[in-house]
Design an enzyme around this catalytic site. Structure first.
Site, short mmCIF file in Angstrom:
data_model
loop_
_atom_site.label_atom_id
_atom_site.label_comp_id
_atom_site.label_asym_id
_atom_site.label_seq_id
_atom_site.Cartn_x
_atom_site.Cartn_y
_atom_site.Cartn_z
N THR A 226 -7.20 7.16 -4.50
CA THR A 226 -6.19 7.33 -5.55
C THR A 226 -6.76 7.01 -6.93
OG1 THR A 226 -5.40 5.05 -5.23
CG2 THR A 226 -4.24 6.79 -4.04
N TYR B 84 0.70 1.73 -7.30
CA TYR B 84 -0.24 1.39 -6.23
C TYR B 84 -1.67 1.75 -6.66
CZ TYR B 84 -3.12 2.11 -2.12
OH TYR B 84 -4.17 2.10 -1.23
N LYS C 287 0.78 -1.24 0.00
CA LYS C 287 0.00 0.00 0.00
C LYS C 287 0.81 1.30 0.00
CE LYS C 287 -0.39 0.26 5.04
NZ LYS C 287 -1.27 0.52 6.17
N SER D 243 -9.45 2.86 -2.83
CA SER D 243 -8.74 4.07 -2.43
C SER D 243 -9.17 5.25 -3.28
CB SER D 243 -7.23 3.84 -2.61
OG SER D 243 -6.52 5.05 -2.53
N LYS E 220 -5.23 -0.68 -7.52
CA LYS E 220 -6.59 -0.50 -6.99
C LYS E 220 -7.59 -0.33 -8.14
CE LYS E 220 -5.78 -0.64 -2.54
NZ LYS E 220 -6.27 -1.77 -1.72
#
Length: 336
Positions: A126, A148, A84, A124, A152
């Protein structure tokens, strides 16, 4: 209901396990302990009076995952397991794709084979990339600026495709904003390996003397004080969001993405000043260059969580920081 919690000894996972046990859910934890410790199980037991079932295994290990489903009557999965750290993901992207994406594919295939088709996924904010303007809404286009975030986003695409292919699947993908805080007991909290990637554990470790000073990445953003603004949410509120999502799965076939945030933004220096006021400890900091891919302001539109899950964040910033300080000051070296 028996729930499999992947990554259940981690920061968000452990707090969620506490809330699930308090709600009389039967919990089975699978974790490879790459960024956590079995000592958290002692703390969970101290808080709840019950010790959850724990299996050391990696979600990438298909044989091990099949054994878990064979040995336990699993009704649904909350999927936290994965690497993460944004910065680390740019240095070892293959590990991130292997652990996060390939591991999720193994988990989903085993779930399908055992006819377990209920999942809450740890996603997330993101996935909103850098071009959307806050407040961020679930209907906005998605993108990612680092490996990362890409993992996701890839997993979300897989989950949406899976739910379209088979209407028996019920999946809720929870898009977190910035979890901070700790359990009010001070017994469990965020305990990262090495130098923390997230702001609050970094600040807390400076406060207890583990780190010399905080690095603030940029002070020339178009914000209230030039530092980045984020939507900070108490980890216990986040955990309760997972409980609400589990309870909503039966009524929500398909795959649904839902933000978990407060809808409010706070700057880095505002966090630092609040932490100093609550702890009574000075937090020396140094302004350094911006990190690539960072944007000025990120906060949620949290209306869908209220409508679909009957959930909203209840704990304010002072409580988030006070609980962080209680955890860190009681446990200056984490769980060890």
């Amino acid at each position: 209901m028996s729930l499999l919690i992947t990554g259940g000894t981690g920061y968000i996972g452990s707090h969620t396990v506490v809330e699930l046990i308090k709600a009389d859910k039967d919990v089975v934890i699978v974790d490879n302990l790459s960024n956590s410790s079995t000592l958290v199980l002692d703390r969970i037991e101290k808080i709840t009076g019950l010790r959850p079932t724990f299996i050391k295994a990696d979600i990438c290990d298909e044989a091990a995952m099949r054994q878990v489903f064979s040995d336990h009557d699993i009704d649904g999965v909350i999927h936290f397991a994965g690497l993460k750290a944004v910065g680390e993901s740019t240095q070892i992207p293959l590990s991130y794709y292997q652990n996060n994406v390939a591991g999720t594919l193994v988990l989903l295939q085993v779930m399908a084979d055992f006819n377990v088709k209920n999942m809450v996924f740890s996603s997330s904010a993101t996935v909103y990339g850098e071009h959307n303007v806050s407040p961020l809404l679930e209907t906005m286009p998605t993108s990612a600026t680092n490996p990362y975030g890409q993992t996701k986003l890839m997993i979300e695409h897989i989950l949406f495709d899976l739910a379209k292919s088979d209407p028996e699947w019920s999946i809720i993908s929870l898009r977190y904003f910035n979890p901070i805080g700790a359990h009010e007991s001070g017994l469990i909290g965020e305990n990262p390996n090495g130098i923390p990637n997230n702001l609050l554990p970094y600040v807390a470790q400076v406060a207890v003397g583990r780190l010399a000073q905080l690095q603030v990445f940029g002070d020339d953003y178009d914000t209230v004080d030039g530092t980045g603004v984020r939507d900070y949410i108490h980890v216990v509120d986040l955990a309760l969001g997972h409980l609400k999502a589990v309870e909503a799965l039966a009524e929500k076939p398909g795959c649904t993405a839902i933000n978990l945030g407060t809808g409010n933004g706070t700057s880095v220096l505002q966090i630092v000043e609040q932490f100093k006021a609550i702890s009574g400890v000075d937090i020396p900091y140094q302004i350094v260059e911006r990190r690539p891919g960072d944007i000025a302001t990120v906060f949620a539109n949290a209306n869908l969580a209220r409508e679909a899950l009957d959930w909203q964040a209840e704990r304010g910033l002072k409580e988030m920081i006070a609980d962080t300080w209680k955890w860190q000051s009681n446990n200056p070296n984490g769980f060890e």
